[in-house]
Write a protein that holds these residues in place. Structure first.
Motif, PDB file in Angstrom:
ATOM      1  N   LEU A 578      31.102  47.037  21.084  1.00 41.30           N
ATOM      2  CA  LEU A 578      30.278  47.660  20.043  1.00 41.30           C
ATOM      3  C   LEU A 578      30.118  46.752  18.833  1.00 41.30           C
ATOM      4  O   LEU A 578      29.047  46.734  18.194  1.00 41.30           O
ATOM      5  CB  LEU A 578      30.892  48.996  19.620  1.00 41.30           C
ATOM      6  N   ALA A 579      31.159  46.014  18.494  1.00 40.26           N
ATOM      7  CA  ALA A 579      31.060  45.094  17.357  1.00 40.26           C
ATOM      8  C   ALA A 579      29.966  44.070  17.611  1.00 40.26           C
ATOM      9  O   ALA A 579      29.192  43.733  16.701  1.00 40.26           O
ATOM     10  CB  ALA A 579      32.403  44.412  17.117  1.00 40.26           C
ATOM     11  N   ASP A 580      29.884  43.556  18.835  1.00 39.84           N
ATOM     12  CA  ASP A 580      28.831  42.593  19.166  1.00 39.84           C
ATOM     13  C   ASP A 580      27.455  43.248  19.111  1.00 39.84           C
ATOM     14  O   ASP A 580      26.470  42.631  18.668  1.00 39.84           O
ATOM     15  CB  ASP A 580      29.073  42.002  20.551  1.00 39.84           C
ATOM     16  N   MET A 581      27.347  44.485  19.567  1.00 41.11           N
ATOM     17  CA  MET A 581      26.065  45.194  19.509  1.00 41.11           C
ATOM     18  C   MET A 581      25.626  45.408  18.059  1.00 41.11           C
ATOM     19  O   MET A 581      24.453  45.221  17.715  1.00 41.11           O
ATOM     20  CB  MET A 581      26.176  46.535  20.237  1.00 41.11           C
ATOM     21  N   GLU A 582      26.571  45.812  17.225  1.00 43.53           N
ATOM     22  CA  GLU A 582      26.246  46.036  15.818  1.00 43.53           C
ATOM     23  C   GLU A 582      25.805  44.743  15.146  1.00 43.53           C
ATOM     24  O   GLU A 582      24.858  44.733  14.346  1.00 43.53           O
ATOM     25  CB  GLU A 582      27.452  46.631  15.091  1.00 43.53           C
ATOM     26  N   ARG A 583      26.474  43.662  15.450  1.00 41.72           N
ATOM     27  CA  ARG A 583      26.119  42.374  14.849  1.00 41.72           C
ATOM     28  C   ARG A 583      24.751  41.924  15.328  1.00 41.72           C
ATOM     29  O   ARG A 583      23.979  41.330  14.563  1.00 41.72           O
ATOM     30  CB  ARG A 583      27.172  41.326  15.195  1.00 41.72           C
ATOM     31  N   ALA A 584      24.422  42.194  16.595  1.00 39.58           N
ATOM     32  CA  ALA A 584      23.119  41.781  17.124  1.00 39.58           C
ATOM     33  C   ALA A 584      21.994  42.544  16.445  1.00 39.58           C
ATOM     34  O   ALA A 584      20.959  41.984  16.081  1.00 39.58           O
ATOM     35  CB  ALA A 584      23.082  41.994  18.642  1.00 39.58           C
ATOM     36  N   GLY A 585      22.167  43.847  16.263  1.00 44.02           N
ATOM     37  CA  GLY A 585      21.115  44.663  15.659  1.00 44.02           C
ATOM     38  C   GLY A 585      19.873  44.717  16.533  1.00 44.02           C
ATOM     39  O   GLY A 585      19.821  44.156  17.637  1.00 44.02           O
ATOM     40  N   ILE A 586      18.864  45.388  16.077  1.00 43.51           N
ATOM     41  CA  ILE A 586      17.593  45.477  16.790  1.00 43.51           C
ATOM     42  C   ILE A 586      16.465  45.221  15.801  1.00 43.51           C
ATOM     43  O   ILE A 586      16.501  45.689  14.663  1.00 43.51           O
ATOM     44  CB  ILE A 586      17.423  46.841  17.492  1.00 43.51           C
ATOM     45  N   ARG A 587      15.483  44.471  16.242  1.00 43.81           N
ATOM     46  CA  ARG A 587      14.404  44.042  15.351  1.00 43.81           C
ATOM     47  C   ARG A 587      13.395  45.171  15.149  1.00 43.81           C
ATOM     48  O   ARG A 587      13.055  45.894  16.086  1.00 43.81           O
ATOM     49  CB  ARG A 587      13.696  42.819  15.940  1.00 43.81           C
ATOM     50  N   VAL A 588      12.933  45.308  13.912  1.00 41.00           N
ATOM     51  CA  VAL A 588      11.865  46.247  13.609  1.00 41.00           C
ATOM     52  C   VAL A 588      10.696  45.478  13.009  1.00 41.00           C
ATOM     53  O   VAL A 588      10.850  44.346  12.526  1.00 41.00           O
ATOM     54  CB  VAL A 588      12.326  47.357  12.633  1.00 41.00           C
ATOM     55  N   ASP A 589       9.555  46.080  13.060  1.00 43.70           N
ATOM     56  CA  ASP A 589       8.337  45.475  12.510  1.00 43.70           C
ATOM     57  C   ASP A 589       8.077  46.115  11.141  1.00 43.70           C
ATOM     58  O   ASP A 589       7.530  47.219  11.055  1.00 43.70           O
ATOM     59  CB  ASP A 589       7.172  45.744  13.464  1.00 43.70           C
ATOM     60  N   PRO A 590       8.481  45.450  10.047  1.00 44.07           N
ATOM     61  CA  PRO A 590       8.299  46.055   8.717  1.00 44.07           C
ATOM     62  C   PRO A 590       6.847  46.388   8.413  1.00 44.07           C
ATOM     63  O   PRO A 590       6.559  47.413   7.787  1.00 44.07           O
ATOM     64  CB  PRO A 590       8.838  44.979   7.771  1.00 44.07           C
ATOM     65  N   ALA A 591       5.948  45.511   8.850  1.00 41.77           N
ATOM     66  CA  ALA A 591       4.533  45.776   8.590  1.00 41.77           C
ATOM     67  C   ALA A 591       4.090  47.046   9.290  1.00 41.77           C
ATOM     68  O   ALA A 591       3.335  47.854   8.733  1.00 41.77           O
ATOM     69  CB  ALA A 591       3.688  44.588   9.055  1.00 41.77           C
ATOM     70  N   ARG A 592       4.559  47.222  10.520  1.00 45.14           N
ATOM     71  CA  ARG A 592       4.223  48.434  11.273  1.00 45.14           C
ATOM     72  C   ARG A 592       4.819  49.663  10.589  1.00 45.14           C
ATOM     73  O   ARG A 592       4.170  50.711  10.474  1.00 45.14           O
ATOM     74  CB  ARG A 592       4.754  48.312  12.698  1.00 45.14           C
TER      75      ARG A 592
END
Length: 973
Positions: A578-592
């Motif tokens: 889980l620590a690795d998942m949290e560090r990876a995060g997920i990308r969002v599109d701020p413009a969207r």
């Protein structure tokens, strides 16, 4: 013309006339049932001398009633007076919940014959009596309070019962005649920390042991008020329960959600009781002297008979007595709820804070690390300047080798800034304060790395996922670890929380130093890096010391309880994943997201304009009160119901019903949905995204729910809606990095598959094995409709029952879900059990086991304690049974996905893939993969997830995973 008085009719004394110039409507309502019991318990037993009839409660009641009649005389007294009684124990609430008031004992034997005498006494004093079968006195009081208010009058409730406090406000007060005190909004706030309009929500949380209202176990009035003050209302609180920091509170609100909502329905008073008596019948009148005298003589109340005289109550001292509840129009004081101050830390006898060391030189650090390496086990904790593990600065590290043998290594502490314009003010000169003595950070981390990555030294943590992520950000992979929070969770999940402070009190009899004691509170709170080294050392080193002591107590218990395998396979490996998942995060599109936020805002404005057009005037579309006034007061829509506070109900269910025939409610529903999406998701995700990477880093809680399910917070990415078009647009803003795709892999109906396996249900097993749609198969089995002739409505009903059974749905809940009556819903459930007898057998077996053991187990050995099963409250025991039925199913599903997550990184690496696991959303895992390896990654992911139960458990039904790759989360789902 000669004025003549209107003659009195012999059967009805002349009532006080309400003329245009006369007094306004002021209705006083006596909670007569409360009067009776108060009179009975306040006075010693009394019997009538002539025949031994018990009359003590009657005498006390008469004294109280006569005092009230005497005191209410005056210009501000009531124009109408009524005494309201409970008719019987069974009401409509018993149909809603058969355990309601089930634990109430029968009235005292000598009180029972006095009930009818009290009613006679009320009539003898000229006071109208009122009761209604199927309804409580409180419901009648609520109904007539609403009627009086709607007529422009005032209502005074003569009682101090908290159940009636939800009615206070808008011309309604309570009066406690025993304390001679008006109970208005300020009194409710003072006593419960909430305003009257939140009393229903507060009572739904705290429950009521007297009435057998279950509430939320372990949540008392202060906690409930604090939660409602923070989240606004119960619906918002339950919706955002996963965000609550305190594990025990969060777990209670998540696990007992349905119980809390049912409790709200039980405590909510109705303003629509079908009482036919008009208020005009309650007009104040003097008692008939002959009737009153005859009754008092019959009861042999000679002293009261003498005081009453002719039954006309004179004002005190011959003057016009002003009734106590006059302050109906007094200013309302509503102070904000102030949470209680934290209890000061209590040092246990075996804790010596002065013995802790602050390591400030490399020589000291090397010596301590050598001792720690030789010991082979070390308590480990980090101190940071923020809650986010991915963005926090590391202030220092604490280590413990034994009791009171602990140290803190400060790394980045600073002198606190001196307040001034711009934050620092040294009179134009540089800061002359002496620099803090600390080891050079890179040098210290290099030395710590040798210990923290040493496979021969066990690092003992408390909620170690956070510490692992913090150190991984600095290139240190802490391993191996043990986690006292997770050990406690495996041993006693469901019995208590698993935070360090609670465990320290429970197992060590010690209260650790609270963070507020060293860092301050509120606006004065400072970053930990600004805490002076002495208190920082005591606080940080104590954490490591406590953690190691807890480990020495808890770890041996795993083997004794035969739970070592559960901990080693389901819990211990997961923090690193889980620590690795949290560090990876997920990308969002701020413009969207910004575009969506703007689009939602414009659509909200359009809907608001349309709502105003349909209403015929402007109003606040976010105000439930104004909406109710428009829909039911001005547009006269039918089907409206008022809450106990006198406000029209305008919840989603009400608006959905109205939207079938009116446009305005649909417009309001659409506005509400967009408002929630904008505030909770689009705006919040923009704020949460890292400005450098556009990635959102959530935080997972491993010990959040007793069943093993994970929770997500800061931000919560497990509640993003997927069923509505606008909700799907939110998921479209979660995107892959350039050259990559997102992969969503979701278990198909895993809980129903586990029900078929655990309950050994042949019919369901066959359908799953054959790949037949399970809801169609269930509908066919229940209603005798061939699969190829199944209509959508019949399938929908079967689906509701399928999923409802897993959660112990009642006829009441199913009826509400399908919009049918409870009888029909009950018949459906009965048919379901008849067609699938294995489910009933599983339920009965589970109930027996949990009563005997106090816990249930998943097929993987996870133990889930159900303390409510041994509660004195029948309501809590019933909900404990339902929780026990669901726990092995939901817990097994949680265990399976945990097993898949633990195996996944190794499986992807072994296949030569660079695919990364990003999110877990209950039964779904989300990955990011290079476009070129997406197909191979999906094959590995499906194989790992579908085989996750093995070899521990050989399921008798296949697990099916649906996986897809796309550029955004919505398209991949």
């Amino acid at each position: 013309m000669t004025d003549t008085a209107a003659p009195e009719t012999p059967d009805r004394p002349q009532e006080r006339e309400l003329t245009q110039d006369g007094p306004a409507l002021r209705l006083w309502m006596i909670d007569a049932s409360a009067y009776i019991f108060r009179a009975y318990h306040a006075l010693p037993p009394l019997t009538r001398k002539s025949d031994g009839l018990p009359v003590g409660a009657v005498q006390g009641y008469c004294n109280m009633l006569w005092k009230l009649i005497r005191d209410m005389k005056g210009a501000d007294g009531p124009t109408h007076l009524v005494a309201i009684f409970d008719h019987s124990e069974k009401t409509f609430r018993n149909e809603m919940y058969d355990q309601y008031k089930a634990n109430r004992s029968a009235p005292p034997e000598d009180l029972i014959p006095q009930f009818p005498l009290v009613r006679q006494a009320t009539a003898a004093f000229g006071v109208h009596c009122l009761e209604l079968p199927g309804y409580e006195a409180d419901d009648l009081i609520a109904t007539y309070a609403c009627r009086a208010r709607d007529a422009g009058g005032e209502a005074v409730i003569v009682s101090s019962d908290k159940d009636l406090m939800q009615l206070i406000g808008g011309g309604v007060v309570m009066w406690d005649p025993m304390k001679d005190r008006v109970l208005a909004e300020d009194a409710v706030m003072e006593k419960f920390g909430v305003t009257p309009d939140k009393m229903i929500d507060l009572q739904a949380l705290i429950g009521d042991s007297v009435d057998n209202v279950p509430g939320a176990p372990g949540i008392g009035p202060k906690t409930a008020a604090q939660l409602l003050d923070e989240y606004g209302d119960l619906d918002t609180l339950l919706e955002r329960a996963g965000e609550i920091k305190q594990p025990k509170r969060r777990e209670t609100l998540i696990n007992f959600r349905e119980q809390i909502l049912l409790s709200r329905e039980l405590v909510k008073l109705t303003c629509d009781a079908p009482a036919s008596d008009p208020i005009d019948d309650f007009a104040v009148r003097d008692p008939d002297p002959e009737t009153l005298a005859a009754f008092l003589d019959e009861m042999e109340f000679r002293g009261l008979r003498a005081r009453v005289g002719d039954g006309k109550a004179p004002a005190r001292d011959g003057t016009a007595f002003v009734a106590r509840p006059k302050p109906l129009t007094a200013p309302v004081v509503t102070p904000r709820y102030a949470p209680a101050q934290p209890t000061a830390a209590v040092e246990g006898q075996t804790f010596d804070l002065e013995a802790y060391r602050c390591i400030q030189t490399l020589e000291e650090l090397n010596a301590f690390l050598a001792r720690a390496t030789e010991a082979g086990v070390v308590g480990f904790d980090t101190e940071t300047d923020a809650l986010s593990a991915t963005h926090a600065g590391l202030c220092g590290v604490s280590l413990a080798i034994g009791p009171n043998d602990a140290a803190y290594i400060p790394l980045t502490h600073e002198h606190p800034p001196v307040a001034g314009a711009g934050g620092l003010d040294f009179g134009g000169e540089t800061d002359q304060r002496e620099a803090l003595t600390q080891i050079d950070k890179p040098t210290a981390l290099a030395r710590l790395k040798s210990l923290l990555e040493n496979p021969a030294v066990l690092k003992v943590t408390q909620n170690g996922k956070y510490d692992l992520a913090v150190m991984a950000q600095r290139g240190i992979r802490v391993a191996p670890i043990d986690d006292t929070m997770l050990i406690s969770y495996v041993l006693e999940g469901g019995l208590h929380g698993h935070g360090m402070d609670e465990l320290a009190r429970l197992h060590l009899g010690h209260d650790p130093i609270p963070f507020k004691q060293v860092a301050g509170t509120g606006k004065a709170q400072k970053s930990f890096k600004h805490v002076e080294l002495k208190p920082a050392t005591c606080y940080a080193a104590e954490d490591a010391d406590v953690t190691l002591r807890l480990w020495r107590i808890l770890k041996p218990r795993l083997a004794a309880a035969r739970l070592t395998t559960v901990y080693e396979t389901l819990e211990r490996p997961l923090p690193a994943v889980l620590a690795d998942m949290e560090r990876a995060g997920i990308r969002v599109d701020p413009a969207r997201l910004k575009s969506l936020s703007s689009e939602f805002g414009m659509r909200m404005a359009e809907l608001e304009t349309r709502a105003h057009e349909l209403a015929g005037r402007p109003f606040n579309v976010g105000s439930p009160r104004q909406i109710g006034d428009i829909l039911f007061g001005e547009l006269n829509m039918t089907g409206g119901k008022k809450t106990a506070s006198g406000q029209w109900e305008t919840g989603a269910a009400t608006l959905e019903t109205l939207a079938l025939t009116h446009e305005l409610p649909r417009v309001l529903l659409d506005w509400r949905q967009l408002s929630k999406l904008k505030g909770t998701y689009t705006d919040a995700l923009i704020e949460a995204a890292d400005p450098n990477t556009d990635r959102v880093h959530t935080s997972y809680q491993l010990a959040a729910a007793t069943t093993g399910r994970l929770a997500s917070s800061d931000p919560n990415l497990q509640n993003i809606p997927i069923r509505t078009e606008t909700g799907r647009q939110i998921r479209q803003a979660f995107i892959a990095s350039p050259g990559h795709v997102l992969i969503s892999a979701d278990y198909s109906q895993i809980e129903l598959r586990l029900l078929a396996h655990i309950g050994d249900i042949p019919e369901l097993k066959r359908a799953f094995a054959a790949g037949i749609d399970i809801h169609t198969a269930t509908a066919s089995e229940m209603f005798g409709v061939p699969v190829d002739q199944m209509d959508p409505e019949t399938r929908r009903r079967a689906k509701a029952i399928n999923f409802g059974i897993v959660y112990g749905i009642s006829a009441f809940g199913l009826a509400a879900q399908l919009n049918i009556d409870q009888g029909e819903a009950g018949a459906y459930i009965k048919t379901y059990f008849e067609r699938f007898p294995g489910i009933r057998s599983y339920m009965d077996k589970t109930k027996t086991e949990v009563r005997e053991q106090g816990f249930v187990e998943t097929c993987f050995g996870r133990r889930i304690h159900i303390p409510a099963i041994h509660s004195k409250s029948g309501a809590e025991r019933q909900f404990g049974e339902r929780a026990a039925i669901n726990a092995p199913i939901q817990g097994a599903a949680a265990d399976i996905i945990r097993r898949a997550m633990v195996r996944m990184p190794g499986a992807l690496e072994a296949a030569g893939l660079s695919t990364t696991m990003l999110l877990q959303v209950h039964d779904e895992l989300v990955f990011e993969a290079p476009e070129a390896e997406a197909d191979r990654a999906i094959a590995v992911i499906k194989r790992v997830m579908e085989g996750a139960a093995e070899p521990a458990v050989a399921l008798s039904v296949p697990l099916v995973v649906e996986a897809r790759a796309a550029g955004n989360w919505d398209e991949a789902h």
